[in-house]
Design a protein around this motif. Structure first.
Motif, PDB file in Angstrom:
ATOM      1  N   LYS A 182      31.120  -5.342 -25.558  1.00  0.00           N
ATOM      2  CA  LYS A 182      30.480  -4.039 -25.348  1.00  0.00           C
ATOM      3  C   LYS A 182      29.162  -4.139 -24.576  1.00  0.00           C
ATOM      4  O   LYS A 182      28.588  -3.118 -24.203  1.00  0.00           O
ATOM      5  N   PHE A 190      29.033  -2.297 -21.352  1.00  0.00           N
ATOM      6  CA  PHE A 190      29.029  -0.851 -21.596  1.00  0.00           C
ATOM      7  C   PHE A 190      27.624  -0.385 -21.962  1.00  0.00           C
ATOM      8  O   PHE A 190      27.176   0.673 -21.523  1.00  0.00           O
ATOM      9  N   VAL A 191      26.942  -1.165 -22.771  1.00  0.00           N
ATOM     10  CA  VAL A 191      25.568  -0.828 -23.168  1.00  0.00           C
ATOM     11  C   VAL A 191      24.682  -0.769 -21.932  1.00  0.00           C
ATOM     12  O   VAL A 191      23.947   0.202 -21.724  1.00  0.00           O
ATOM     13  N   ILE A 247      25.471   2.304 -19.827  1.00  0.00           N
ATOM     14  CA  ILE A 247      24.914   3.546 -20.377  1.00  0.00           C
ATOM     15  C   ILE A 247      23.452   3.676 -19.978  1.00  0.00           C
ATOM     16  O   ILE A 247      23.008   4.741 -19.523  1.00  0.00           O
ATOM     17  N   LYS A 295      23.236   4.191 -16.001  1.00  0.00           N
ATOM     18  CA  LYS A 295      23.727   5.505 -15.562  1.00  0.00           C
ATOM     19  C   LYS A 295      22.790   6.625 -15.980  1.00  0.00           C
ATOM     20  O   LYS A 295      22.571   7.584 -15.224  1.00  0.00           O
ATOM     21  N   HIS A 296      22.218   6.519 -17.179  1.00  0.00           N
ATOM     22  CA  HIS A 296      21.287   7.559 -17.604  1.00  0.00           C
ATOM     23  C   HIS A 296      20.028   7.539 -16.736  1.00  0.00           C
ATOM     24  O   HIS A 296      19.543   8.596 -16.316  1.00  0.00           O
ATOM     25  N   ALA A 349      20.197   8.058 -24.960  1.00  0.00           N
ATOM     26  CA  ALA A 349      21.600   8.137 -24.548  1.00  0.00           C
ATOM     27  C   ALA A 349      22.411   7.024 -25.199  1.00  0.00           C
ATOM     28  O   ALA A 349      23.535   7.252 -25.660  1.00  0.00           O
ATOM     29  N   LEU A 350      21.837   5.847 -25.287  1.00  0.00           N
ATOM     30  CA  LEU A 350      22.522   4.732 -25.933  1.00  0.00           C
ATOM     31  C   LEU A 350      22.719   5.001 -27.416  1.00  0.00           C
ATOM     32  O   LEU A 350      23.809   4.791 -27.958  1.00  0.00           O
ATOM     33  N   SER A 384      25.513   7.220 -28.061  1.00  0.00           N
ATOM     34  CA  SER A 384      26.825   6.751 -27.606  1.00  0.00           C
ATOM     35  C   SER A 384      27.680   6.169 -28.711  1.00  0.00           C
ATOM     36  O   SER A 384      28.877   6.014 -28.547  1.00  0.00           O
TER      37      SER A 384
END
Length: 90
Positions: free
Chosen positions: A42, A45-46, A49, A52-53, A75-76, A79
């Motif tokens: 993950k 993915f972290v 996030i 992208k934010h 945002a994280l 999620s």
């Protein structure tokens, strides 16, 4: 972060890219310092996030490193990728 910025070539000035990279580094540092452990599969993915934010907020005009960092961390947190608190051995 740089990989995600490649999708936005020409959108940000060089000095703005420096701000975005600093915000990413600070947010990633905060994640690492928090003691929260994410599964190895993950981690990207972290980081995605966060990146992208930061990019999305910057595209809306935000340039404050602290606000970019804080927004990315929020945002994280929202999620739901966390695997739970790190275990502490004493």
């Amino acid at each position: 972060m740089r990989g995600y910025l490649k999708d936005h070539v020409g959108v940000f000035e060089p000095d703005e890219v420096v701000i975005l990279l600093a915000a990413f580094d600070k947010s990633w540092g905060a994640v690492q310092a928090s003691g929260v452990r994410y599964p190895a599969d993950k981690l990207e993915f972290v980081r995605a996030i966060l990146a992208k934010h930061i990019i999305a907020a910057a595209m809306e005009g935000e340039r404050d490193v602290g606000r970019l960092r804080d927004g990315a961390l929020l945002a994280l947190a929202q999620s739901n990728l966390r695997s739970g608190p790190a275990s502490k051995l004493s």
